[in-house]
Design a protein around this motif. Structure first.
Motif, PDB file in Angstrom:
ATOM      1  N   ASP A 225      -5.909  -1.051   2.599  1.00  0.00           N
ATOM      2  CA  ASP A 225      -7.079  -1.533   1.849  1.00  0.00           C
ATOM      3  C   ASP A 225      -7.741  -2.633   2.679  1.00  0.00           C
ATOM      4  OD1 ASP A 225      -5.622  -0.152  -0.049  1.00  0.00           O
ATOM      5  OD2 ASP A 225      -5.258  -1.872  -1.348  1.00  0.00           O
ATOM      6  N   ARG A 269      -6.401  11.166  -6.231  1.00  0.00           N
ATOM      7  CA  ARG A 269      -6.295   9.803  -6.775  1.00  0.00           C
ATOM      8  C   ARG A 269      -6.529   8.828  -5.631  1.00  0.00           C
ATOM      9  NH1 ARG A 269      -1.747  11.607  -9.072  1.00  0.00           N
ATOM     10  NH2 ARG A 269      -0.483  10.261  -7.749  1.00  0.00           N
ATOM     11  N   HIS A 271      -6.873   4.888  -4.221  1.00  0.00           N
ATOM     12  CA  HIS A 271      -6.447   3.518  -4.479  1.00  0.00           C
ATOM     13  C   HIS A 271      -7.115   2.579  -3.490  1.00  0.00           C
ATOM     14  CE1 HIS A 271      -3.706   0.276  -5.712  1.00  0.00           C
ATOM     15  NE2 HIS A 271      -3.757  -0.071  -4.436  1.00  0.00           N
ATOM     16  N   PRO A 272      -7.707   1.478  -3.904  1.00  0.00           N
ATOM     17  CA  PRO A 272      -7.763   0.989  -5.286  1.00  0.00           C
ATOM     18  C   PRO A 272      -8.923   1.554  -6.092  1.00  0.00           C
ATOM     19  CG  PRO A 272      -8.639  -0.681  -3.825  1.00  0.00           C
ATOM     20  CD  PRO A 272      -8.217   0.459  -2.945  1.00  0.00           C
ATOM     21  N   ASN A 273      -9.650   2.517  -5.589  1.00  0.00           N
ATOM     22  CA  ASN A 273     -10.751   3.145  -6.320  1.00  0.00           C
ATOM     23  C   ASN A 273     -11.854   2.155  -6.641  1.00  0.00           C
ATOM     24  OD1 ASN A 273     -11.720   5.629  -7.213  1.00  0.00           O
ATOM     25  ND2 ASN A 273     -11.090   5.267  -9.326  1.00  0.00           N
TER      26      ASN A 273
END
Ligand SMILES: [Zn+2]
Length: 413
Positions: A225, A269, A271-273
């Motif tokens: 991230d 999915r 992350h962290p979206n």
């Protein structure tokens, strides 16, 4: 066999429509996920109907329901039929429920006609066929056939961390009968085709000869991230960019194995979206299928090689966990023949067909002589709320089922 043995198509249709009320959606479909309150309601209705038809009902340790109509020699292994009552979140009225209601209609018809079969007849509901709430799919038929252990099945968790065992207890369907380990004379499953072939060729009955092999993976791509504004492109470890390349690559691999290969990424999915964060982790699902084992192996190997190369080029870590592996299935020639003979005898247009989807019958074929019957569905559309089939085709499939089951079970003269 007498040509004039007919099921009650109107009653079959009414049962299906009543079942479709449980979990019905505004668009005309059904949302009845495995082992929810709605699934319990559907099961209760099936049990009520079977008991009213004189069946004895047992539930096994993984929640599958067996409604038994005694044979004249009740020590013979039963001739079974059935399917599932759980659906996808945006499922239709016919996928699964048709096979269960067709089994019930066979039993009701035998009652109406006063036919005593030699072997007992059983109509079955298999737990968690869809694999939507609990993966992998076809759990209970897999346990019955020894593909999974009971402990493995009960430990499977849904997205909220609820185990299948706990969900079974919660709806009162954790039965006492052992799951599997008993002889089955034959198993037949009636199902909508879920593909476009029968409709396109104006055939009423698909004589299913087997099913394509299928692999499921959970892929997790891990980078880091970081700030979307301040991280220069060369310094990024962007899990989304890597996953996107992998997904596009998988589609190309499947296209290179046309026309039989199919590959799908249906879940993602991130992350962290967050709009302004470079994604540090992306998880996605992989579903790949082919009717030949060798081709499936080649597609799988190529995917693993190419994904590893993309991960290393983009300085990402890749986790690939295989969560399901269904081998190519060839059904029992005599059961396939029984279906074909029945379609012929009853004068329905038919063709041999390979199932594109997995079905409970695929696992049953490991422990019992097995066959399947397909009927057309509109536009080949399934796993969709507007899934549709005609009452006439559904009745025809059920009639073929009756005849095929009687051929295997024998009639007491
Ligand atoms: Zn199904």
């Amino acid at each position: 066999m007498q040509k004039n043995l007919k099921i009650n198509g109107e009653r079959l249709w009414q049962s299906l429509m009543a079942m479709a009320e449980i979990g019905k959606t505004p668009k005309g479909g059904v949302c009845r996920l495995a082992l929810t309150e709605l699934d319990r309601e559907a099961r209760d209705l099936f049990v009520r109907w079977c008991e009213a038809a004189g069946c004895s009902v047992t539930v096994d340790a993984v929640g599958s329901i067996f409604a038994r109509r005694a044979g004249s020699d009740d020590s013979l292994p039963p001739v079974m039929t059935g399917s599932h009552l759980d659906t996808q979140p945006t499922g239709g009225k016919y996928d699964g429920a048709y096979g269960v209601m067709a089994g019930l209609e066979v039993i009701r018809t035998l009652n109406d006609l006063g036919i005593k079969t030699k072997a007992p007849i059983e109509a079955v509901v298999w737990t968690n066929e869809e694999g939507s709430r609990f993966a992998p799919a076809m759990t209970a038929s897999g346990v019955f056939a020894g593909k999974f252990t009971l402990e493995q099945a009960l430990a499977i968790k849904d997205a909220d961390g609820v185990s299948m065992g706990a969900a079974l207890e919660a709806i009162g369907y954790k039965g006492k009968a052992p799951a599997g380990g008993r002889a089955v004379g034959a198993f037949f499953e009636a199902h909508i085709e879920q593909g476009p072939i029968l409709e396109a060729e104006a055939k009423t009955i698909g004589v299913v000869t087997g099913a394509q092999g299928q692999r499921w993976y959970d892929a997790v791509v891990t980078g880091q991230d970081s700030h979307a504004g301040t991280t220069p492109m060369p310094r990024r470890r962007d899990a989304m960019a890597g996953a996107a390349r992998m997904i596009a690559c998988l589609e190309k691999i499947a296209q290179a194995h046309a026309p039989h290969a199919v590959a799908t990424v249906g879940m993602l999915r991130v992350h962290p979206n967050s709009r302004n964060v470079v994604p540090g982790r992306v998880a996605f699902s992989i579903d790949m299928r082919h009717p030949e084992e060798k081709a499936l192996l080649a597609i799988d190997a190529e995917m693993q090689r190419r994904f590893a190369a993309i991960a290393s080029e983009q300085r990402l870590e890749l986790g690939l966990e295989r969560i399901a592996n269904t081998e190519v299935v060839n059904f029992n020639p005599e059961c396939v023949g029984a279906v074909r003979n029945a379609a012929e005898r009853l004068g329905y247009k038919h063709r041999d067909i390979v199932s594109g989807a997995g079905h409970d019958a695929c696992y049953l074929s490991r422990v019992a002589p097995t066959g399947m019957i397909f009927v057309p569905c509109e536009g080949g559309l399934s796993h969709n709320e507007i899934e549709n089939a005609t009452a006439g085709d559904l009745a025809a499939g059920c009639e073929v089922l009756l005849h095929a089951m009687l051929e295997r079970a024998g009639i007491e003269a």
